[in-house]
Design an enzyme around this catalytic site. Structure first.
Site: not given
Length: 94
Positions: A18, A37
């Site tokens: 990320r 996520n």
């Protein structure tokens, strides 16, 4: 401005994926969105920008950071409902 959502599968959680997406979006420029996520072990990305920048991000998502392994990057507009509203000029993780 266009909007695109992708689901990235492989070894993409616990490897800084990320944060890496945010850095890549910043390098490309002109993008807003999120990297998140998913409970299934994948990473979801929503990005808003012009078509050229979105295409560039899509290509970069296939690489991933050093310790990741990207098996697939699938575009899925229905993922849009999983994200909060996007603030222009901000790309962040959830």
């Amino acid at each position: 401005m266009k909007e695109r959502c992708w689901e990235i599968s492989g070894r993409v959680q616990g490897v800084g994926f990320r944060y890496w997406v945010i850095r890549q979006a910043s390098k490309i420029g002109g993008l807003s969105g999120y990297a998140m996520n998913h409970p299934n072990g994948n990473v979801l990305v929503k990005a808003i920008g012009d078509e050229k920048n979105l295409d560039e991000l899509f290509m970069v998502l296939h690489k991933g950071p050093l310790f990741s392994r990207v098996d697939s990057v699938k575009e899925d507009p229905s993922l849009n409902t999983l994200f909060p509203p996007v603030y222009e000029g901000i790309f962040q993780r959830i």
